[in-house]
Design a protein around this motif. Structure first.
Motif, mmCIF file in Angstrom:
data_model
loop_
_atom_site.group_PDB
_atom_site.id
_atom_site.type_symbol
_atom_site.label_atom_id
_atom_site.label_comp_id
_atom_site.label_asym_id
_atom_site.label_seq_id
_atom_site.Cartn_x
_atom_site.Cartn_y
_atom_site.Cartn_z
ATOM 1 N N ARG A 149 -36.011 31.484 -7.280
ATOM 2 C CA ARG A 149 -35.786 30.102 -7.707
ATOM 3 C C ARG A 149 -34.299 29.755 -7.622
ATOM 4 O O ARG A 149 -33.445 30.550 -7.991
ATOM 5 C CB ARG A 149 -36.282 29.913 -9.133
ATOM 6 C CG ARG A 149 -37.790 29.894 -9.256
ATOM 7 C CD ARG A 149 -38.332 28.519 -8.954
ATOM 8 N NE ARG A 149 -39.768 28.492 -8.941
ATOM 9 C CZ ARG A 149 -40.526 28.442 -10.041
ATOM 10 N NH1 ARG A 149 -39.965 28.456 -11.218
ATOM 11 N NH2 ARG A 149 -41.822 28.390 -9.930
ATOM 12 N N LEU A 150 -34.024 28.557 -7.139
ATOM 13 C CA LEU A 150 -32.648 28.072 -7.107
ATOM 14 C C LEU A 150 -32.290 27.466 -8.463
ATOM 15 O O LEU A 150 -33.143 26.836 -9.115
ATOM 16 C CB LEU A 150 -32.462 27.039 -6.002
ATOM 17 C CG LEU A 150 -32.073 27.591 -4.623
ATOM 18 C CD1 LEU A 150 -33.207 28.423 -4.037
ATOM 19 C CD2 LEU A 150 -31.728 26.465 -3.673
ATOM 20 N N PRO A 151 -31.053 27.621 -8.909
ATOM 21 C CA PRO A 151 -30.702 27.116 -10.245
ATOM 22 C C PRO A 151 -30.598 25.591 -10.264
ATOM 23 O O PRO A 151 -30.351 24.944 -9.249
ATOM 24 C CB PRO A 151 -29.344 27.775 -10.504
ATOM 25 C CG PRO A 151 -28.768 27.990 -9.145
ATOM 26 C CD PRO A 151 -29.934 28.297 -8.255
ATOM 27 N N ARG A 152 -30.791 25.051 -11.437
ATOM 28 C CA ARG A 152 -30.628 23.611 -11.639
ATOM 29 C C ARG A 152 -29.175 23.226 -11.425
ATOM 30 O O ARG A 152 -28.251 23.888 -11.918
ATOM 31 C CB ARG A 152 -31.080 23.253 -13.048
ATOM 32 C CG ARG A 152 -30.928 21.789 -13.409
ATOM 33 C CD ARG A 152 -31.294 21.586 -14.871
ATOM 34 N NE ARG A 152 -31.036 20.219 -15.290
ATOM 35 C CZ ARG A 152 -31.945 19.242 -15.271
ATOM 36 N NH1 ARG A 152 -33.166 19.514 -14.850
ATOM 37 N NH2 ARG A 152 -31.648 18.027 -15.668
ATOM 38 N N GLY A 153 -28.937 22.134 -10.684
ATOM 39 C CA GLY A 153 -27.597 21.677 -10.408
ATOM 40 C C GLY A 153 -27.020 22.187 -9.098
ATOM 41 O O GLY A 153 -25.882 21.834 -8.761
ATOM 42 N N GLU A 154 -27.754 22.994 -8.352
ATOM 43 C CA GLU A 154 -27.271 23.495 -7.064
ATOM 44 C C GLU A 154 -27.086 22.322 -6.094
ATOM 45 O O GLU A 154 -27.910 21.404 -6.031
ATOM 46 C CB GLU A 154 -28.262 24.503 -6.494
ATOM 47 C CG GLU A 154 -27.825 25.167 -5.213
ATOM 48 C CD GLU A 154 -26.794 26.266 -5.446
ATOM 49 O OE1 GLU A 154 -26.287 26.808 -4.459
ATOM 50 O OE2 GLU A 154 -26.499 26.569 -6.632
ATOM 51 N N ILE A 155 -25.987 22.353 -5.333
ATOM 52 C CA ILE A 155 -25.677 21.283 -4.383
ATOM 53 C C ILE A 155 -26.082 21.740 -2.981
ATOM 54 O O ILE A 155 -25.679 22.814 -2.534
ATOM 55 C CB ILE A 155 -24.184 20.921 -4.418
ATOM 56 C CG1 ILE A 155 -23.767 20.539 -5.848
ATOM 57 C CG2 ILE A 155 -23.894 19.781 -3.448
ATOM 58 C CD1 ILE A 155 -24.483 19.334 -6.403
ATOM 59 N N LEU A 156 -26.860 20.894 -2.295
ATOM 60 C CA LEU A 156 -27.310 21.168 -0.939
ATOM 61 C C LEU A 156 -26.724 20.115 -0.006
ATOM 62 O O LEU A 156 -26.667 18.928 -0.360
ATOM 63 C CB LEU A 156 -28.837 21.156 -0.834
ATOM 64 C CG LEU A 156 -29.599 22.394 -1.338
ATOM 65 C CD1 LEU A 156 -29.476 22.559 -2.841
ATOM 66 C CD2 LEU A 156 -31.068 22.315 -0.945
ATOM 67 N N THR A 157 -26.320 20.521 1.186
ATOM 68 C CA THR A 157 -25.759 19.621 2.191
ATOM 69 C C THR A 157 -26.676 19.591 3.400
ATOM 70 O O THR A 157 -26.980 20.648 3.978
ATOM 71 C CB THR A 157 -24.351 20.067 2.616
ATOM 72 O OG1 THR A 157 -23.530 20.195 1.453
ATOM 73 C CG2 THR A 157 -23.740 19.069 3.576
ATOM 74 N N ASP A 158 -27.129 18.385 3.792
ATOM 75 C CA ASP A 158 -28.069 18.294 4.911
ATOM 76 C C ASP A 158 -27.298 18.198 6.240
ATOM 77 O O ASP A 158 -26.073 18.287 6.285
ATOM 78 C CB ASP A 158 -29.014 17.093 4.731
ATOM 79 C CG ASP A 158 -28.275 15.763 4.675
ATOM 80 O OD1 ASP A 158 -27.106 15.713 5.090
ATOM 81 O OD2 ASP A 158 -28.866 14.767 4.224
#
Length: 541
Positions: A24-33
């Motif tokens: 699971r990825l943590p809450r608040g993780e920033i992803l860039t498309d």
């Protein structure tokens, strides 16, 4: 009502066959498309056999709440369904493409999600693939369970019309959805009240989408593929999907199974409480579906036995699919008209059915009993005084053709013989056999006679020589000998003639053949043969 946290939902994460679930990825993780847009992750609100679904927001200044407008689907790079789905979204579900199609079709909206973003993300040394789409509320599958495994006719008709719009758009982009079911139909709001039939529905989850068109625009042929056989959700898998191939009629068939389940509570091949046994044989389900389409009327009566009468529109829907070809383009307008209540097209359903199925062309019907739908004709004045309108065309009596033997006998006999006396072929009768082929023409020309004579002489072995001035040696010599070989043969022939002549002259003389004379003859013969061999070796060297 806001959805509960993922930790509160007692759902065990089970990976699909051949796949694995990532951490699971943590809450608040920033992803860039791929377009450098950034997205902030919220809580996980769903999971599947390939990955997880998270709430997301494009506002990075505050945490993601439960009222977020987007969700992100995330799965490991090694899994494949999200890769297929991303390609479908990029190729067919971008917002300008959807708006352009709706404008060309005169529609305000179509129930398909829009592409918002996609890309790759690395977390703790592991690569993830993600897709950003709009967020919707509950799905029709949960609505079906909440209503006691039964939906009203009004809700079913509304969902049928919207899903036909969605499938028409997806098919226009060259794709078949291949997994139409209640859990993949999401609603715009989470209301379960009486106005649920007015809720907008959206067809999602394109992980099993199939591109049925080639790069040239042609439809892929029907091929049995064991690798993809029985693909999809077994209860709703189409007959084509059981063979491992997909088409537009397969999506319509799958949608029909959903409509039948929503009205009846279960499908004929399901258990009494719904669903299938884990040990069920897919081939048995395929056979039952083939039996269902072998007699649609009887099958629909058995589904609604002891209950209300089987709906005529759903019966006609399945009958239309049974007549539809694998590569044929469905008549979506006619199918939508089956589920429109109070529509003006209901009284002209038979006119739509007449003619059967259209193939790659829109099924157009002229309704002569409607003056406002007649063919538009230009206005033309009569005598310059009275103006004839389109709806007031003068009625011109048709000329009655009378049969006359004189006209028939006055025709040219060759043209009269070309007139076909056979009736037009019907689909139930085979076409007439072609006339027999004549072996020789009836009136051959001189050139044709000459060619035939040469062919006959060639077959019988007769060889005509153009010149007769050749010597007997040239006529008898083999055609395969080279000039050098001919010279050697001539030398050998002369030597033999000399020996024969000497022997003959010796026999003519009365002298006795002594030992010395015999040795002389042998020496002459050996010398001639030696010269011949030397000449031969020199030639072939």
């Amino acid at each position: 009502m806001a959805p509960r946290r993922m930790e509160e939902i007692p759902v065990k994460r089970m990976p699909a066959l051949g796949c694995r679930l990532a951490s699971r990825l943590p809450r608040g993780e920033i992803l860039t498309d791929i377009t450098q847009n950034k997205w902030r992750l919220g809580d996980a609100i769903g999971c599947g056999g390939f990955g997880d679904i998270y709430l997301a927001s494009d506002d990075l200044t505050k945490p993601v709440g439960y009222n977020s407008k987007y969700v992100i689907k995330i799965e490991p790079h090694n899994n494949g369904p999200l890769f297929v789905e991303m390609n479908v979204y990029i190729r067919a579900l971008r917002k300008p493409m959807i708006e352009s199609w709706c404008k060309s079709q005169g529609k305000r909206r179509v129930g398909v999600p829009t592409y918002e973003g996609s890309g790759s993300h690395v977390y703790q040394g592991e690569r993830y693939r993600f897709l950003v789409i709009p967020r919707y509320a509950g799905d029709v599958g949960k609505l079906f369970i909440a209503h006691g495994r039964k939906l009203s006719t009004k809700i079913v008709n509304s969902l049928a019309v919207q899903m036909l719009d969605s499938l028409e758009y997806v098919h226009s982009q060259g794709y078949a959805h291949a997994d139409v079911k209640g859990s993949n139909i999401l609603l715009a709001n989470n209301s379960l009240g009486l106005e649920i039939e007015k809720t907008k529905a959206f067809l999602v989850d394109y992980g099993l989408a199939y591109r049925f068109r080639t790069g040239t625009g042609a439809h892929k042929p029907f091929l049995h593929d064991e690798r993809r056989a029985h693909e999809g959700t077994m209860e709703f898998t189409s007959r084509d999907a059981h063979h491992g191939t997909h088409s537009r009629r397969g999506d319509l068939e799958t949608l029909g199974y959903n409509l039948l389940q929503w009205l009846c509570g279960k499908l004929p091949w399901e258990n009494e409480e719904g669903g299938l046994s884990p040990t069920v044989n897919p081939e048995d389900i395929h056979v039952q579906k083939e039996i269902f389409f072998s007699d649609v009327l009887l099958s629909m009566q058995q589904c609604f036995s002891g209950k209300n009468k089987a709906p005529d529109n759903l019966t006609e829907y399945f009958q239309y699919i049974s007549r539809l070809g694998f590569e044929s383009k469905p008549n979506y307008s006619y199918l939508r008209s089956l589920f429109w209540k109070g529509s003006q097209l209901e009284e002209n359903i038979l006119a739509y059915v007449n003619g059967g199925i259209s193939n790659e062309n829109f099924f157009c019907i002229k309704l002569d009993n409607r003056p406002y739908l007649r063919e538009r004709k230009p206005c033309r004045p009569v005598n310059g005084d009275v103006r004839i309108t389109r709806n007031a065309q003068p009625i011109i009596p048709k000329k009655v053709l009378e049969f006359s033997w004189e006209e028939v006998l006055a025709r040219h006999p060759d043209k009269l013989a070309k007139i076909s006396v056979h009736p037009p072929p019907s689909p139930l009768t085979p076409p007439p056999s072609p006339p027999p082929i004549q072996k020789t023409p009836s009136l051959p020309t001189y050139a044709m006679l000459n060619v035939l004579q040469k062919m006959k002489e060639r077959q019988t072995g007769i060889c005509r020589h153009k010149t007769t001035s050749k010597s007997s040696d040239n006529e008898l010599k083999p055609k395969w000998m080279t000039p050098a070989m001919e010279e050697i043969a001539q030398l050998r022939k002369r030597s033999l003639e000399l020996i024969a002549q000497s022997r003959k002259s010796g026999s003519d003389n009365s002298r006795r053949l002594t030992r010395s004379r015999s040795a002389t003859l042998k020496r002459l013969e050996s010398n001639s043969l030696a010269k011949l061999d030397a000449k031969k070796r020199k030639t072939f060297a």
